[in-house]
Enzyme design. Structure first.
Site, PDB file in Angstrom:
ATOM      1  N   TYR A  35       0.836  -1.194   0.000  1.00 45.70           N
ATOM      2  CA  TYR A  35       0.000   0.000   0.000  1.00 45.70           C
ATOM      3  C   TYR A  35       0.876   1.251   0.000  1.00 45.70           C
ATOM      4  CZ  TYR A  35      -3.937  -3.053   1.313  1.00 45.70           C
ATOM      5  OH  TYR A  35      -4.901  -4.036   1.345  1.00 45.70           O
ATOM      6  N   GLY A  42     -16.984   0.491  -3.028  1.00 46.72           N
ATOM      7  CA  GLY A  42     -17.692   1.755  -2.831  1.00 46.72           C
ATOM      8  C   GLY A  42     -19.007   1.852  -3.565  1.00 46.72           C
ATOM      9  N   LEU A  94     -21.668  -0.083  -3.499  1.00 45.37           N
ATOM     10  CA  LEU A  94     -22.853  -0.409  -2.716  1.00 45.37           C
ATOM     11  C   LEU A  94     -23.312   0.736  -1.817  1.00 45.37           C
ATOM     12  CD1 LEU A  94     -22.012  -4.103  -1.817  1.00 45.37           C
ATOM     13  CD2 LEU A  94     -23.954  -3.327  -3.183  1.00 45.37           C
TER      14      LEU A  94
END
Length: 320
Positions: A53, A209, A211
């Site tokens: 990340y 994202g 939903l």
């Protein structure tokens, strides 16, 4: 917030986990600090990150916050290894040397002598699973990781590594993408986890994202789908089939006087074997919306309706 055992282990994790994929890139130190504080104050414990990340930037940021914002013993720290950055781009490397070197670098960035859970982030077709399992065993025996697991692996791979580590130290968890828009793991991975006593950690429980309902009419300018480096991540779920599921979630939310986000998280929380749903928010305000979902239990009739509209295609040999 409810704390659940991770599979058949003694490790307990919070029903919601805090994802950090955007930290140090889209989420700055101020927002990350506020998120971490709000999360722990709400009873959250599981903080999920990875060496990949922001090329280690997320781990670096977490390391600066541990001790200053929250105590190290207030969180269950999970990180991942197996994807490293080179001049030619990302390279999958689940070799023993690659994994252990990555773990040592992670511990340095996180400013800790151990992580509570260490996962192999993705399968490496060039490295035998026996070798990968050896790295997991060494991580535990050396004290650098308390528990180990796999992320994004197929059911047969999970079963093989669990067998290799059956006596010492044992596989604790699988982390997979799982939501109303991605139920493919129900074919083999989730049943394998249940049979082997592994906890399931669900990443992207809000369908990247989608939903939340934010893309029902348009793509907001400040959303991930409008971001140069995340648009491709969201795009697969901006389909007609996904839209039908999103509308069903929105309808359910309206009837319950809750948000679509809360309904999506409540559905996943009720799935068998799921120990924690990892929510990644860009801002503290977005995270607070997810933290408000932990008390929602869906009525059986509504759950069955969502099951039906989102059901994955299952055929031979899973269903014979």
């Amino acid at each position: 917030m409810e704390q659940l055992h991770l599979g058949r282990t003694g490790l307990r994790v919070s029903r919601l986990g805090l994802g950090t994929m955007t930290w140090s890139r889209d989420t700055d130190e101020h927002e990350a600090s506020e998120q971490l504080r709000d999360f722990v104050d709400a009873g959250g414990t599981l903080v999920d990150t990875s060496a990949s990340y922001a090329d280690g930037g997320a781990e670096q940021l977490i390391g600066t916050l541990l001790g200053d914002v929250v105590r190290r013993d207030e969180v269950v720290l999970c990180t991942k290894a197996g994807v490293r950055r080179t001049s030619a781009g990302g390279v999958v490397d689940a070799s023993r040397g690659g994994l252990l070197d990555s773990l040592d670098a992670s511990l340095s960035r996180l400013r800790t002598d151990h992580v509570d859970l260490w996962l192999v982030q993705t399968p490496d077709p060039r490295t035998p699973l026996d070798e990968t399992a050896t790295a997991l065993r060494l991580a535990v025996s050396s004290g650098r990781a308390r528990y180990v697991g796999l992320s994004n692996h197929a059911g047969w791979q999970v079963a093989r590594v669990a067998t290799l580590l059956e006596r010492d130290p044992g596989l604790a968890a699988v982390e997979v993408e799982y939501s109303l828009l991605q139920r493919g793991v129900e074919r083999e991975v989730v049943p394998a986890a249940a049979a082997l006593g592994l906890g399931v950690l669900a990443w992207s429980p809000l369908g990247r994202g989608v939903l939340t309902g934010k893309y029902r009419r348009t793509i907001p300018a400040d959303s991930r789908a409008a971001s140069p480096h995340l648009a491709g991540f969201v795009e697969p779920y901006l389909s007609r089939d996904a839209a039908a599921v999103v509308e069903a979630v929105a309808t359910a939310a309206s009837g319950l006087e809750r948000t679509p986000l809360e309904v999506a998280l409540a559905w996943l929380a009720g799935r068998p074997g799921v120990s924690s749903s990892i929510v990644g928010a860009r801002t503290a305000a977005q995270l607070r919306g997810s933290l408000g979902a932990h008390d929602l239990v869906l009525p059986d009739e509504l759950r069955r309706a969502l099951d039906e509209v989102s059901a994955p295609e299952i055929g031979y040999p899973e269903r014979f």
